[in-house]
Each structure stands twice: as structure tokens, then as C-alpha cells.
Design a protein around this motif. Structure first.
Motif, PDB file in Angstrom:
ATOM      1  N   PRO A 158      32.819  68.538  41.564  1.00  0.00           N
ATOM      2  CA  PRO A 158      33.013  68.446  40.101  1.00  0.00           C
ATOM      3  C   PRO A 158      31.975  67.541  39.438  1.00  0.00           C
ATOM      4  N   PHE A 159      31.439  66.570  40.222  1.00  0.00           N
ATOM      5  CA  PHE A 159      30.414  65.685  39.684  1.00  0.00           C
ATOM      6  C   PHE A 159      29.184  65.712  40.584  1.00  0.00           C
ATOM      7  N   VAL A 160      28.006  65.556  39.975  1.00  0.00           N
ATOM      8  CA  VAL A 160      26.770  65.432  40.759  1.00  0.00           C
ATOM      9  C   VAL A 160      26.006  64.208  40.256  1.00  0.00           C
ATOM     10  N   ARG A 161      25.238  63.602  41.161  1.00  0.00           N
ATOM     11  CA  ARG A 161      24.427  62.442  40.777  1.00  0.00           C
ATOM     12  C   ARG A 161      23.007  62.690  41.285  1.00  0.00           C
ATOM     13  N   ARG A 162      22.085  62.847  40.339  1.00  0.00           N
ATOM     14  CA  ARG A 162      20.680  63.069  40.709  1.00  0.00           C
ATOM     15  C   ARG A 162      19.851  61.956  40.100  1.00  0.00           C
ATOM     16  N   GLY A 163      18.944  61.388  40.909  1.00  0.00           N
ATOM     17  CA  GLY A 163      18.129  60.277  40.418  1.00  0.00           C
ATOM     18  C   GLY A 163      19.008  59.124  39.960  1.00  0.00           C
ATOM     19  N   GLY A 164      20.178  58.987  40.582  1.00  0.00           N
ATOM     20  CA  GLY A 164      21.068  57.873  40.269  1.00  0.00           C
ATOM     21  C   GLY A 164      21.927  58.085  39.030  1.00  0.00           C
ATOM     22  N   VAL A 165      21.783  59.234  38.363  1.00  0.00           N
ATOM     23  CA  VAL A 165      22.531  59.465  37.122  1.00  0.00           C
ATOM     24  C   VAL A 165      23.663  60.474  37.364  1.00  0.00           C
ATOM     25  N   GLN A 166      24.882  60.054  37.042  1.00  0.00           N
ATOM     26  CA  GLN A 166      26.036  60.920  37.262  1.00  0.00           C
ATOM     27  C   GLN A 166      26.227  61.894  36.118  1.00  0.00           C
ATOM     28  N   ALA A 167      26.616  63.125  36.456  1.00  0.00           N
ATOM     29  CA  ALA A 167      26.883  64.126  35.425  1.00  0.00           C
ATOM     30  C   ALA A 167      27.998  65.045  35.884  1.00  0.00           C
ATOM     31  N   VAL A 168      28.684  65.637  34.909  1.00  0.00           N
ATOM     32  CA  VAL A 168      29.658  66.680  35.239  1.00  0.00           C
ATOM     33  C   VAL A 168      28.859  67.877  35.743  1.00  0.00           C
ATOM     34  N   ASN A 169      29.327  68.481  36.830  1.00  0.00           N
ATOM     35  CA  ASN A 169      28.601  69.598  37.438  1.00  0.00           C
ATOM     36  C   ASN A 169      28.968  70.914  36.745  1.00  0.00           C
ATOM     37  N   PRO A 170      28.003  71.546  36.050  1.00  0.00           N
ATOM     38  CA  PRO A 170      28.339  72.765  35.314  1.00  0.00           C
ATOM     39  C   PRO A 170      28.463  73.999  36.206  1.00  0.00           C
ATOM     40  N   VAL A 171      28.021  73.916  37.465  1.00  0.00           N
ATOM     41  CA  VAL A 171      28.023  75.129  38.293  1.00  0.00           C
ATOM     42  C   VAL A 171      29.077  75.109  39.401  1.00  0.00           C
ATOM     43  N   GLN A 172      29.990  74.131  39.344  1.00  0.00           N
ATOM     44  CA  GLN A 172      31.032  74.110  40.371  1.00  0.00           C
ATOM     45  C   GLN A 172      31.888  75.374  40.284  1.00  0.00           C
ATOM     46  N   VAL A 173      32.259  75.901  41.455  1.00  0.00           N
ATOM     47  CA  VAL A 173      33.056  77.121  41.520  1.00  0.00           C
ATOM     48  C   VAL A 173      34.485  76.763  41.929  1.00  0.00           C
ATOM     49  N   ASP A 174      35.463  77.518  41.447  1.00  0.00           N
ATOM     50  CA  ASP A 174      36.871  77.337  41.817  1.00  0.00           C
ATOM     51  C   ASP A 174      36.997  77.275  43.350  1.00  0.00           C
ATOM     52  N   PRO A 175      37.543  76.161  43.888  1.00  0.00           N
ATOM     53  CA  PRO A 175      37.633  76.007  45.349  1.00  0.00           C
ATOM     54  C   PRO A 175      38.364  77.175  46.029  1.00  0.00           C
ATOM     55  N   ALA A 176      39.411  77.694  45.395  1.00  0.00           N
ATOM     56  CA  ALA A 176      40.155  78.809  45.992  1.00  0.00           C
ATOM     57  C   ALA A 176      39.236  80.009  46.198  1.00  0.00           C
TER      58      ALA A 176
END
Lengths: 317, 101
Positions: A158-176
Motif C-alpha cells: 500500500p505504501f512505497v518509499r523511493r529515494g527515502g520519500v514515502q508515498a501511497v502506492n497507486p499501482v497496488q493490486v487487491d491481495p485477493a
């Protein structure tokens, strides 16, 4: 959107992929977060490569409150790794922890099934830890990891951190949905005639025949007992919840035993079934048979087929 | 399946599955009724138990509900490697007033 670390304390489970290009960047990204966590009295736990555990620990001044967990013992298969962290979180919360921050470098190896297992694990965490005050930081080294693994990280957090900066992940897929895809890759279709076919009417008779079959395949006594209870519970599910007749089929493949249990019903569609142990201080009805099968077999996949509903169990010899 | 008292222990042997689980729970309720003169810990000896499924494990829990609710404790001893593993996976070691040795 950037979520300040201080706001996350209000969330329950936070599952975040940390992408880094070097050990220095991993340390520079995570050490300040952990310093803050330790100052707030939270747990900090490392499950990384030895070198990275050491580097992060050193940056934290070898703070003896930091706990290092045995990485090779944990990332064996998805269901076991998820159970490990669930039990660990439960234990820490019971001991009074307000939050548990875990930096883990996931590693399920690189053989054919590894990527599916990796995807299952990361997808399952979202479901299995949702009620716990845990902050999972999953480290992904963009220089050395396969593109497929990095894509898995992108699809599951649900979250990604690139270059030390956290962001909501827009491409996360429904785990199910991800679990369904991983299962489809292992769909219970066998292209060979089974080595043995047993109509499941009498479980005692099933036990006798399967024990003979497993002994003939060279399986030792305890693994054979483990497989037998898994099969027994899946067969009971078929008899109780499915439509008769129930059929068990066995394949004596090189290095592995494969088995399917098929009933004529429509089955069910719950990709999370059997991945988390229920219970607590009692042993209520329901769900434990599949949980046992998942823990004791190397692979458990369910799905609908022309014939009905099939559960496939695989154990490596 | 066979359940009998031997000295201060309750010995379960043979095979237990869902078809015998209710019988086991009922027999345990009768056999483990707390007696003030004896110890409050009931030892369940599984040394000669060859097979037990989830229903059987549940019967060990439900059959000792009353005993545990009234202050008694249950110690499960002698489980083989396989049965011990199954019981641990089911969380039998976390059930109130149950010790899995």
C-alpha cells in the motif's frame, strides 16, 4: 501524497516497500525512522542480510533494544512466514509494545515456485497483519533484484518509499486477486494418468492405502504422517461440504508426491482460506483442516474444474 | 480408540478422528471430573496414540472444558513428533490451562 511518520501511529498495519540502490541508501533511509521509533518506545526488529543488519544496527549505535530475527528460518514459505510475524506481533503486543517496526529483506529463493510464493507472502501480509500495530518495511535492492521481484513489490505494498520519500502506492493490486493469480499458475490440472485413484468412502481405508503408497515412494514415517493428516482433513472437507463422490488421485512424480481431492460440488472462492490460524485460547469449529494442510504440505491449491472442486496437495520428497 | 485411567494419568491410545471425537469428549468429561482428594492437574498420556485429527484435538479441549473452568489443569504428555507438531500448529499449547509437553 506523503504520509508523515507521526500520522502513521494512528493506523494499524502499515505495509511499505523500501526501494534502495545501495547499503548506504538503505541505512540513510531507515535509520532515522528507527531512531524516532526507539525514542517513542516502539519495537525495532531487523530481518535482513547479515551485512545489512550490521549496517543498520551500527547506525543505531548498536542499541540493544533492536532485535534481530533469524531470516533463513522465517522465509521458508508464505504461510509459515506470515504465521511467524503474526505470532511475533501478538507476543510483542501482549508484552506491551505500542508498535512493532520490522525491516525485512524478503527472500524466498529463486527457483520456479519462488516468485509465486513471494507474491503470496507480500499479498497475505496485508490481510494477516491488518489488526496489528505493525509497520513492515520490506527492503528491495533495485540493483540486484530481478525486475519480476521488483514488480511484485510494486503490486503488493500500500505504501512505497523511493529515494527515502514515502508515498501511497497507486499501482497496488487487491491481495485477493494476486492470490488467485498465483494459484492459477499452479492450477490442479495433471496431464498424466494418476499412479493411484481412490474413491473416498471410508477414511480408514484411505489411510491404509495412502500409507502403503507413501512408503513405496520412499517417504519417511513422520513426513508421511504429516501428509496423511493434510489429506485426511481435505478429504473430510470434501465429504462434509462438497458433493459426492469424492475422489483422491495420486501421482508419484520425481522428487515429489502430488495428490488431488475432487468432489462434484461448486466449492468455494476464498483465496485467504487456511492461511491464518483462528482460535486463540480455544479451538473453535472450522478452518483448521486447511490451515494444517497449508502448513504441512509444500503446496496447496484449490480451484473449480469441469469435474467439480479440486484441492491439490504437493509434498517434496 | 481407547481411553482409560492408569494410576494418576488418563491414557488415550489408538486412532481418533471426527467419527469418534464426540465419544472421546464425553468420556473425558466423565473421567476428568475433578476429585478434591486428587491433584488438580490431569495428565493426558498420548504415548500410544497413533492418529488424531482436528476434530479429535478439539475433543481434548471441549472434553476438559468443565475441568479447566473449575481450576483444573491439563498436561498433554508423550505425543509423538508428528502429533506434537499438529497440536502446536493448532495452537493447543496456547489453550487456557493446557500444557503441551
Amino acid at each position: 501524497v506523503t504520509i508523515p511518520a507521526s500520522d502513521q501511529a494512528n493506523e494499524r498495519y502499515v505495509h511499505e516497500a523500501v526501494f534502495y540502490e545501495s547499503e548506504e541508501q538503505l541505512v540513510a533511509t531507515t535509520a532515522p525512522l528507527f531512531r524516532q521509533a526507539l525514542a517513542a518506545g516502539e519495537d525495532v526488529v531487523l530481518v535482513c542480510s547479515e551485512a545489512h543488519n550490521r549496517a543498520v544496527l551500527e547506525a543505531l549505535g548498536d542499541d540493544d533494544r533492536v532485535l534481530v530475527l533469524p531470516r533463513p528460518e522465517i522465509y521458508t514459505k508464505a504461510v509459515s512466514a506470515v504465521a511467524y510475524f503474526r505470532d511475533f506481533a501478538q507476543e510483542r503486543v501482549s508484552a506491551g509494545a505500542t508498535r512493532v517496526c520490522v525491516l525485512g529483506e524478503v527472500d524466498f529463493g529463486s527457483d520456479g515456485r519462488a516468485l509465486d510464493e513471494w507474491r503470496r507472502y507480500e499479498a497475505l501480509l496485508n490481510h494477516a497483519l491488518s489488526a496489528f500495530p505493525v509497520w513492515s518495511l520490506c527492503g528491495y535492492d533495485t540493483r540486484v533484484m530481478d525486475q519480476e521481484v521488483l514488480t511484485t513489490a510494486d503490486l503488493t505494498h500500500p505504501f512505497v518509499r523511493r529515494g527515502g520519500v514515502q508515498a501511497v502506492n497507486p499501482v497496488q493490486v487487491d491481495p485477493a486477486e494476486l492470490l488467485r493469480v498465483a494459484d492459477a499458475a499452479l492450477s490442479p490440472v495433471q496431464d498424466r494418468e494418476p499412479t493411484m485413484t481412490i474413491p473416498v468412502l471410508d477414511l480408514h481405508e484411505l489411510h491404509v492405502q495412502v500409507k502403503d503408497f507413501l512408503a513405496g515412494a520412499g517417504m519417511a514415517l513422520e513426513p508421511a504422517d504429516d501428509f496423511l493428516i493434510a489429506l485426511h482433513e481435505v478429504a473430510i472437507n470434501g465429504l462434509r461440504h462438497g458433493e459426492p463422490p469424492v475422489t483422491a488421485r495420486f501421482w508419484d512424480a520425481p522428487g515429489r508426491i502430488e495428490c488431488t481431492v475432487t468432489d462434484r460440488g461448486v466449492g468455494f472462492d476464498d483465496p485467504f482460506a487456511g492461511y491464518v490460524r483462528g482460535g486463540g485460547k480455544e479451538l473453535p469449529e472450522g478452518g483448521f483442516g486447511l490451515w494444517l494442510a497449508r502448513r504441512l504440505c509444500d503446496e496447496v491449491v484449490m480451484g473449480r474444474s469441469d469435474e467439480g472442486f479440486t484441492t491439490r496437495l504437493v509434498v517434496d520428497l | 480408540m481407547r481411553l482409560r485411567r492408569r494410576d494418576d494419568r488418563v491414557v488415550l491410545s489408538g486412532e481418533v478422528d471426527f467419527s469418534s471425537a464426540e465419544l472421546l469428549a464425553e468420556a473425558l468429561r466423565r473421567m476428568s471430573a475433578p476429585e478434591p482428594a486428587t491433584t488438580t492437574t490431569t495428565v493426558l498420556d498420548l504415548t500410544d496414540l497413533r492418529f488424531i485429527d482436528v476434530s479429535g484435538c478439539r475433543a481434548l479441549v471441549t472434553g476438559t472444558d468443565e475441568l479447566r473452568r473449575t481450576g483444573g489443569r491439563v498436561t498433554i504428555s508423550g505425543a509423538t513428533g508428528h502429533i506434537h507438531k499438529v497440536m502446536t500448529l493448532l495452537g493447543m499449547d496456547r489453550i487456557a490451562a493446557v500444557e503441551l509437553q
